[in-house]
Design a protein around this motif. Structure first.
Motif, PDB file in Angstrom:
ATOM      1  N   VAL A 223      37.752  46.981  24.256  1.00 45.27           N
ATOM      2  CA  VAL A 223      38.308  47.310  25.591  1.00 45.27           C
ATOM      3  C   VAL A 223      37.882  48.299  27.269  1.00 45.27           C
ATOM      4  CG1 VAL A 223      40.129  47.892  27.451  1.00 45.27           C
ATOM      5  CG2 VAL A 223      40.881  47.776  24.629  1.00 45.27           C
ATOM      6  N   ILE A 224      37.410  47.004  28.092  1.00 42.44           N
ATOM      7  CA  ILE A 224      36.156  47.962  28.937  1.00 42.44           C
ATOM      8  C   ILE A 224      36.982  47.787  29.928  1.00 42.44           C
ATOM      9  CG2 ILE A 224      34.299  47.039  30.121  1.00 42.44           C
ATOM     10  CD1 ILE A 224      33.060  45.230  27.681  1.00 42.44           C
ATOM     11  N   ILE A 225      37.067  48.680  30.534  1.00 39.01           N
ATOM     12  CA  ILE A 225      37.735  48.865  31.773  1.00 39.01           C
ATOM     13  C   ILE A 225      36.986  49.087  33.087  1.00 39.01           C
ATOM     14  CG2 ILE A 225      39.039  50.854  33.450  1.00 39.01           C
ATOM     15  CD1 ILE A 225      40.301  49.148  30.561  1.00 39.01           C
ATOM     16  N   THR A 226      36.941  48.149  33.808  1.00 40.13           N
ATOM     17  CA  THR A 226      35.812  48.677  35.476  1.00 40.13           C
ATOM     18  C   THR A 226      36.188  48.840  36.338  1.00 40.13           C
ATOM     19  OG1 THR A 226      36.628  46.620  35.812  1.00 40.13           O
ATOM     20  CG2 THR A 226      34.270  46.269  34.188  1.00 40.13           C
ATOM     21  N   THR A 227      35.631  48.888  37.234  1.00 39.52           N
ATOM     22  CA  THR A 227      36.088  49.022  39.017  1.00 39.52           C
ATOM     23  C   THR A 227      36.872  48.166  39.343  1.00 39.52           C
ATOM     24  OG1 THR A 227      34.018  49.039  39.554  1.00 39.52           O
ATOM     25  CG2 THR A 227      34.606  51.266  38.979  1.00 39.52           C
ATOM     26  N   PRO A 228      37.317  48.238  40.498  1.00 37.89           N
ATOM     27  CA  PRO A 228      37.661  46.342  41.107  1.00 37.89           C
ATOM     28  C   PRO A 228      36.722  45.467  40.432  1.00 37.89           C
ATOM     29  CG  PRO A 228      39.377  48.778  41.163  1.00 37.89           C
ATOM     30  CD  PRO A 228      37.792  49.258  40.787  1.00 37.89           C
TER      31      PRO A 228
END
Length: 239
Positions: A223-228
């Motif tokens: 799972v990769i979480i990014t900034t908007p």
């Protein structure tokens, strides 16, 4: 019950469950649901005891303790997801980024509601698949099957199958799954966290990267979480 109310109830349940079992709840719990994946992103979560252990270089102790607690909580979490979203849970994954005080839970559900179907095509997908394949080759081997999805503007899921090499299968047969998980977690996350290409590929800042495995299915979830994305990116994607 409206969908937003269901996700809010799920967030509240997870926060309370962690507080009851770890002595401290997270600052925030965000639930994303795009069939067939439910992704729970947890922020600012670490107890006072864990902070002391981290300062004294006992990260493995914290990780092992959380793994043991999660074994007892998984059934409760999957049952609640089933009850709230009225869907069967086939697989469950979790991982922690202890230095960021964050974590993620991923439930793989039966795909029923196509109104929340996952986005299987997004900008940079092929390059992201290639980059993760290179990391897989460095740690073990190329997966037999690999796919990437975008759940929302900040959450990407990579699914790999057919990763285990013969020596890993033998360790599992001999009952050394815990050792294998710790080893793979330390090694693979070094590559994932130090990767300098993800941000260029996705055109946004990477906040967190998580990984877990299901050895029985020979399957892994990243799972990769990014900034908007920046406003110009949103406009470009909409055109």
């Amino acid at each position: 019950m409206e969908f937003a109310e269901k996700t809010a109830q799920m967030s509240k349940f997870i926060s309370k469950l962690l507080q009851e079992n770890f002595g401290k709840g997270p600052e925030s719990v965000h639930v994303s649901f795009s069939h067939p994946y439910v992704v729970v992103y947890i922020r600012n979560f670490m107890s006072a005891t864990e902070r002391v252990l981290m300062k004294t270089k006992n990260e493995d102790t914290v990780q092992k303790t959380r793994d043991a607690v999660m074994e007892s909580l998984t059934s409760n979490i999957t049952t609640t997801i089933h009850d709230l979203f009225d869907t069967d849970i086939f697989e469950f994954y979790f991982d922690w980024n202890l230095h960021n005080k964050t974590g993620v839970f991923v439930a793989v559900t039966q795909q029923l509601d196509h109104s929340f179907a996952i986005q299987s095509s997004f900008e940079g997908k092929n390059r992201l698949l290639e980059e993760i394949d290179l990391i897989s080759q460095s740690v073990q081997k190329s997966p037999a099957i690999q796919e990437c999805y975008q759940l929302n503007e900040r959450t990407f899921v990579n699914v790999r199958e057919g990763l285990l090499i013969p020596i890993e299968k033998e360790l599992i047969r001999l009952g050394h799954e815990e050792l294998l998980v710790l080893t793979k977690r330390n090694l693979e996350k070094k590559y994932l966290h130090s990767n300098s290409h993800f941000e260029r590929i996705l055109k946004r800042k990477i906040m967190d990267v998580f990984v877990d495995w299901n050895f029985e299915l020979d399957k892994s979830i990243i799972v990769i979480i990014t900034t908007p994305p920046q406003p110009t990116q949103i406009i470009r994607q909409a055109q």
